[in-house]
Every structure is written in structure tokens, then in C-alpha cells.
Design a protein around this motif. Structure first.
Motif, PDB file in Angstrom:
ATOM      1  N   ALA A  61       0.856  -1.188   0.000  1.00  0.00           N
ATOM      2  CA  ALA A  61       0.000   0.000   0.000  1.00  0.00           C
ATOM      3  C   ALA A  61       0.895   1.242   0.000  1.00  0.00           C
ATOM      4  CB  ALA A  61      -0.912   0.014   1.228  1.00  0.00           C
ATOM      5  N   THR A  62       0.373   2.344  -0.500  1.00  0.00           N
ATOM      6  CA  THR A  62       1.162   3.574  -0.599  1.00  0.00           C
ATOM      7  C   THR A  62       1.467   4.190   0.760  1.00  0.00           C
ATOM      8  OG1 THR A  62      -0.782   5.005  -0.838  1.00  0.00           O
ATOM      9  CG2 THR A  62       0.183   4.120  -2.860  1.00  0.00           C
ATOM     10  N   TRP A  63       0.643   3.933   1.763  1.00  0.00           N
ATOM     11  CA  TRP A  63       0.834   4.505   3.097  1.00  0.00           C
ATOM     12  C   TRP A  63       1.826   3.701   3.938  1.00  0.00           C
ATOM     13  CZ3 TRP A  63      -0.268   0.593   6.264  1.00  0.00           C
ATOM     14  CH2 TRP A  63      -1.215  -0.347   5.853  1.00  0.00           C
ATOM     15  N   CYS A  64       2.236   2.555   3.463  1.00  0.00           N
ATOM     16  CA  CYS A  64       3.101   1.626   4.192  1.00  0.00           C
ATOM     17  C   CYS A  64       4.568   1.980   3.937  1.00  0.00           C
ATOM     18  CB  CYS A  64       2.769   0.205   3.733  1.00  0.00           C
ATOM     19  SG  CYS A  64       3.981  -1.047   4.152  1.00  0.00           S
ATOM     20  N   LYS A  65       5.260   2.489   4.943  1.00  0.00           N
ATOM     21  CA  LYS A  65       6.646   2.934   4.769  1.00  0.00           C
ATOM     22  C   LYS A  65       7.583   1.810   4.320  1.00  0.00           C
ATOM     23  CE  LYS A  65       6.250   6.999   7.523  1.00  0.00           C
ATOM     24  NZ  LYS A  65       6.778   7.891   8.487  1.00  0.00           N
ATOM     25  N   PRO A  66       7.513   0.605   4.916  1.00  0.00           N
ATOM     26  CA  PRO A  66       8.376  -0.470   4.398  1.00  0.00           C
ATOM     27  C   PRO A  66       8.054  -0.828   2.947  1.00  0.00           C
ATOM     28  CG  PRO A  66       7.573  -1.034   6.585  1.00  0.00           C
ATOM     29  CD  PRO A  66       6.827   0.197   6.142  1.00  0.00           C
ATOM     30  N   CYS A  67       6.781  -0.706   2.553  1.00  0.00           N
ATOM     31  CA  CYS A  67       6.399  -0.972   1.165  1.00  0.00           C
ATOM     32  C   CYS A  67       7.065   0.034   0.233  1.00  0.00           C
ATOM     33  CB  CYS A  67       4.885  -0.866   0.978  1.00  0.00           C
ATOM     34  SG  CYS A  67       3.889  -1.982   1.970  1.00  0.00           S
ATOM     35  N   VAL A  68       6.979   1.309   0.609  1.00  0.00           N
ATOM     36  CA  VAL A  68       7.537   2.383  -0.205  1.00  0.00           C
ATOM     37  C   VAL A  68       9.044   2.198  -0.355  1.00  0.00           C
ATOM     38  CG1 VAL A  68       7.928   4.873  -0.288  1.00  0.00           C
ATOM     39  CG2 VAL A  68       5.677   3.985   0.345  1.00  0.00           C
ATOM     40  N   VAL A  93      -3.412  -3.048  -1.823  1.00  0.00           N
ATOM     41  CA  VAL A  93      -4.476  -3.504  -0.940  1.00  0.00           C
ATOM     42  C   VAL A  93      -5.187  -2.313  -0.299  1.00  0.00           C
ATOM     43  CG1 VAL A  93      -5.014  -5.003   1.001  1.00  0.00           C
ATOM     44  CG2 VAL A  93      -3.108  -5.575  -0.491  1.00  0.00           C
ATOM     45  N   GLY A  94      -6.491  -2.214  -0.554  1.00  0.00           N
ATOM     46  CA  GLY A  94      -7.358  -1.312   0.190  1.00  0.00           C
ATOM     47  C   GLY A  94      -7.414   0.131  -0.241  1.00  0.00           C
ATOM     48  N   GLU A  95      -6.780   0.493  -1.340  1.00  0.00           N
ATOM     49  CA  GLU A  95      -6.720   1.912  -1.698  1.00  0.00           C
ATOM     50  C   GLU A  95      -7.501   2.222  -2.972  1.00  0.00           C
ATOM     51  OE1 GLU A  95      -2.913   4.011  -0.418  1.00  0.00           O
ATOM     52  OE2 GLU A  95      -2.199   2.054  -1.149  1.00  0.00           O
ATOM     53  N   GLU A  96      -7.789   3.494  -3.132  1.00  0.00           N
ATOM     54  CA  GLU A  96      -8.493   3.977  -4.314  1.00  0.00           C
ATOM     55  C   GLU A  96      -7.548   4.009  -5.516  1.00  0.00           C
ATOM     56  OE1 GLU A  96     -11.717   4.643  -4.547  1.00  0.00           O
ATOM     57  OE2 GLU A  96     -12.059   4.256  -2.418  1.00  0.00           O
ATOM     58  N   GLU A  98      -7.089   6.123  -7.883  1.00  0.00           N
ATOM     59  CA  GLU A  98      -6.417   7.393  -8.147  1.00  0.00           C
ATOM     60  C   GLU A  98      -5.154   7.545  -7.307  1.00  0.00           C
ATOM     61  OE1 GLU A  98      -9.745   7.127  -7.324  1.00  0.00           O
ATOM     62  OE2 GLU A  98     -10.397   7.204  -9.410  1.00  0.00           O
ATOM     63  N   ALA A  99      -5.215   7.198  -6.041  1.00  0.00           N
ATOM     64  CA  ALA A  99      -4.040   7.311  -5.164  1.00  0.00           C
ATOM     65  C   ALA A  99      -2.930   6.363  -5.614  1.00  0.00           C
ATOM     66  CB  ALA A  99      -4.433   7.013  -3.716  1.00  0.00           C
ATOM     67  N   VAL A 100      -3.312   5.165  -5.999  1.00  0.00           N
ATOM     68  CA  VAL A 100      -2.333   4.175  -6.452  1.00  0.00           C
ATOM     69  C   VAL A 100      -1.706   4.631  -7.768  1.00  0.00           C
ATOM     70  CG1 VAL A 100      -1.983   1.763  -7.104  1.00  0.00           C
ATOM     71  CG2 VAL A 100      -3.589   2.336  -5.271  1.00  0.00           C
ATOM     72  N   ALA A 101      -2.510   5.143  -8.673  1.00  0.00           N
ATOM     73  CA  ALA A 101      -2.007   5.613  -9.962  1.00  0.00           C
ATOM     74  C   ALA A 101      -1.025   6.765  -9.783  1.00  0.00           C
ATOM     75  CB  ALA A 101      -3.168   6.034 -10.861  1.00  0.00           C
ATOM     76  N   ARG A 102      -1.339   7.724  -8.906  1.00  0.00           N
ATOM     77  CA  ARG A 102      -0.413   8.836  -8.648  1.00  0.00           C
ATOM     78  C   ARG A 102       0.925   8.317  -8.143  1.00  0.00           C
ATOM     79  NH1 ARG A 102      -4.963  11.311  -6.662  1.00  0.00           N
ATOM     80  NH2 ARG A 102      -4.439  10.752  -4.520  1.00  0.00           N
ATOM     81  N   PHE A 103       0.863   7.390  -7.209  1.00  0.00           N
ATOM     82  CA  PHE A 103       2.087   6.839  -6.617  1.00  0.00           C
ATOM     83  C   PHE A 103       2.921   6.099  -7.658  1.00  0.00           C
ATOM     84  CE2 PHE A 103       4.504   3.554  -4.458  1.00  0.00           C
ATOM     85  CZ  PHE A 103       5.113   4.270  -3.442  1.00  0.00           C
ATOM     86  N   THR A 104       2.301   5.217  -8.412  1.00  0.00           N
ATOM     87  CA  THR A 104       3.064   4.419  -9.384  1.00  0.00           C
ATOM     88  C   THR A 104       3.584   5.289 -10.526  1.00  0.00           C
ATOM     89  OG1 THR A 104       1.064   3.725 -10.543  1.00  0.00           O
ATOM     90  CG2 THR A 104       1.889   2.260  -8.820  1.00  0.00           C
ATOM     91  N   ASP A 105       2.817   6.285 -10.943  1.00  0.00           N
ATOM     92  CA  ASP A 105       3.285   7.193 -11.991  1.00  0.00           C
ATOM     93  C   ASP A 105       4.490   8.003 -11.510  1.00  0.00           C
ATOM     94  OD1 ASP A 105       1.284   6.297 -13.654  1.00  0.00           O
ATOM     95  OD2 ASP A 105       0.010   8.079 -13.413  1.00  0.00           O
ATOM     96  N   ASN A 126      -4.059 -15.011   3.325  1.00  0.00           N
ATOM     97  CA  ASN A 126      -3.826 -14.828   4.766  1.00  0.00           C
ATOM     98  C   ASN A 126      -2.929 -13.641   5.082  1.00  0.00           C
ATOM     99  OD1 ASN A 126      -5.373 -17.126   5.441  1.00  0.00           O
ATOM    100  ND2 ASN A 126      -3.612 -18.424   4.970  1.00  0.00           N
ATOM    101  N   ILE A 127      -3.040 -12.578   4.301  1.00  0.00           N
ATOM    102  CA  ILE A 127      -2.225 -11.387   4.508  1.00  0.00           C
ATOM    103  C   ILE A 127      -2.933 -10.495   5.518  1.00  0.00           C
ATOM    104  CG2 ILE A 127      -1.170  -9.376   3.419  1.00  0.00           C
ATOM    105  CD1 ILE A 127      -0.123 -12.128   2.359  1.00  0.00           C
ATOM    106  N   ILE A 128      -2.199 -10.126   6.545  1.00  0.00           N
ATOM    107  CA  ILE A 128      -2.747  -9.201   7.535  1.00  0.00           C
ATOM    108  C   ILE A 128      -1.919  -7.922   7.553  1.00  0.00           C
ATOM    109  CG2 ILE A 128      -3.156  -8.816   9.983  1.00  0.00           C
ATOM    110  CD1 ILE A 128      -4.025 -11.701  10.159  1.00  0.00           C
ATOM    111  N   GLY A 129      -0.610  -8.036   7.694  1.00  0.00           N
ATOM    112  CA  GLY A 129       0.276  -6.875   7.683  1.00  0.00           C
ATOM    113  C   GLY A 129       0.918  -6.713   6.318  1.00  0.00           C
ATOM    114  N   LEU A 130       1.434  -5.524   6.060  1.00  0.00           N
ATOM    115  CA  LEU A 130       2.095  -5.220   4.790  1.00  0.00           C
ATOM    116  C   LEU A 130       3.505  -4.709   5.056  1.00  0.00           C
ATOM    117  CD1 LEU A 130      -0.808  -3.323   3.007  1.00  0.00           C
ATOM    118  CD2 LEU A 130      -0.103  -5.688   2.634  1.00  0.00           C
ATOM    119  N   PRO A 131       4.398  -4.909   4.111  1.00  0.00           N
ATOM    120  CA  PRO A 131       4.293  -5.648   2.865  1.00  0.00           C
ATOM    121  C   PRO A 131       4.514  -7.142   3.069  1.00  0.00           C
ATOM    122  CG  PRO A 131       6.486  -4.721   3.031  1.00  0.00           C
ATOM    123  CD  PRO A 131       5.713  -4.255   4.244  1.00  0.00           C
ATOM    124  N   VAL A 132       3.990  -7.908   2.135  1.00  0.00           N
ATOM    125  CA  VAL A 132       4.226  -9.352   2.091  1.00  0.00           C
ATOM    126  C   VAL A 132       4.483  -9.726   0.638  1.00  0.00           C
ATOM    127  CG1 VAL A 132       3.251 -11.658   2.439  1.00  0.00           C
ATOM    128  CG2 VAL A 132       2.769  -9.847   4.094  1.00  0.00           C
TER     129      VAL A 132
END
Length: 161
Positions: A61-68, A93-96, A98-105, A126-132
Motif C-alpha cells: 500500500a502507498t501509506w506503508c513505509k516499508p512498502c515504499v 491492498v485497500g486503496e483507491e 487514483e491514489a495508487v495511480a499517482r504513486f506508481t506514476d 492470509n495477509i494481515i500486515g504489509l508488505p508481504v
């Protein structure tokens, strides 16, 4: 603390312990569950389309610092290893959209990004925490599950070999 309160606390602790022990990891060796999700590109993506390939299925997810932190490493591995048979699928996971597109672009990611807005596929894995990251072998079985944002281009390459 009275007896009833202590019993409630003990039950809660045991429940959380059991939940933690059972959750967050698909079982290595299991067949990877097929799914179909919409992508940022506007198509549908299914895991069966990657049958016979090594797949890195990355839940993020974009809000997940380890993911970023991890995503540029995954992009570098994707660029370096796609000709050697690695397919990367990033499942947001769980985001709109538009937010995902802005981040990936902004970051110039070139791998497909699937949208799991309601956590349906994440729950199936069985994913609960991110990233996996779920590494799936050519045989369609889960080879390894890595949690917590520790992947590097080199560690991904080592898993492919």
C-alpha cells in the motif's frame, strides 16, 4: 484486578496469540490461489495467465513505509530479471485507484499493479500486515513468503536462481 477481568484478559491474550500464530502467511508448498483483479491499466489480471513462470506476488500500500522503501528494489529486480522468467505482480491492498495511480506514476513502476480494494485476494493469501511478498514457482506452488520490507534486487535474484 478481579477474577472476571483477569479471565477476560487471559482469553484475549490467548486469542491474539492464536490469531498471530495462524495469520499472515500462506503456507509454503501450497498451490497458489488463483484470482482475478482489475489493474491500473484497465484490464483484468489473473494468476493463471502467469502459469509456468516464476512469480513475485507483492502485497503493498502507498501509506506503508516499508512498502515504499521496498518498491524501487522490486522495480529494479523486475527490469533486470523479467527476461530470465520473473513476473512481478504488485497487488495494492485497500486503496483507491487514483491514489495508487499517482504513486506508481511518480515512481515509474513498469510491472503490473492489481487493485485489491476490499482485501479479498489478500485475505485468501492470509495477509494481515504489509508488505508481504509471495514467491510462486513455475509449478504454481508457493516457494517462500517474505514479510516486512526486506527485499532487495539481489535477494530477489537469489530466490529466482
Amino acid at each position: 484486578m478481579n477474577g472476571r477481568r483477569a479471565a477476560t484478559l487471559a482469553t484475549t491474550v490467548l486469542f491474539l496469540f492464536a490469531l498471530t500464530a495462524m495469520s499472515g502467511r500462506p503456507l509454503e508448498g501450497q498451490a497458489a490461489a488463483d484470482f482475478s483483479l482489475p489493474t491500473l491499466a484497465g484490464s483484468n489480471l489473473s494468476l493463471t495467465a502467469y502459469q509456468g513462470q516464476e512469480v513475485l506476488l507483492h502485497f503493498w500500500a502507498t501509506w506503508c513505509k516499508p512498502c515504499v522503501k521496498e518498491m524501487p528494489e522490486i522495480e529494479a529486480a523486475h527490469r533486470a530479471l523479467k527476461e530470465k522468467g520473473l513476473a512481478v505482480i504488485a497487488v495494492n491492498v485497500g486503496e483507491e485507484r487514483e491514489a495508487v495511480a499517482r504513486f506508481t506514476d511518480t515512481h515509474g513502476f513498469t510491472f503490473p499493479v492489481a487493485l485489491d480494494k476490499n482485501w479479498d485476494v489478500a485475505s485468501e493469501y492470509n495477509i494481515i500486515g504489509l508488505p508481504v511478498s509471495v514467491f510462486i514457482g513455475r509449478d504454481g506452488r508457493i516457494k517462500e513468503v517474505v514479510q516486512g520490507g526486506s527485499l532487495t534486487r539481489e535477494s530477489i535474484a537469489a530466490r529466482l536462481n
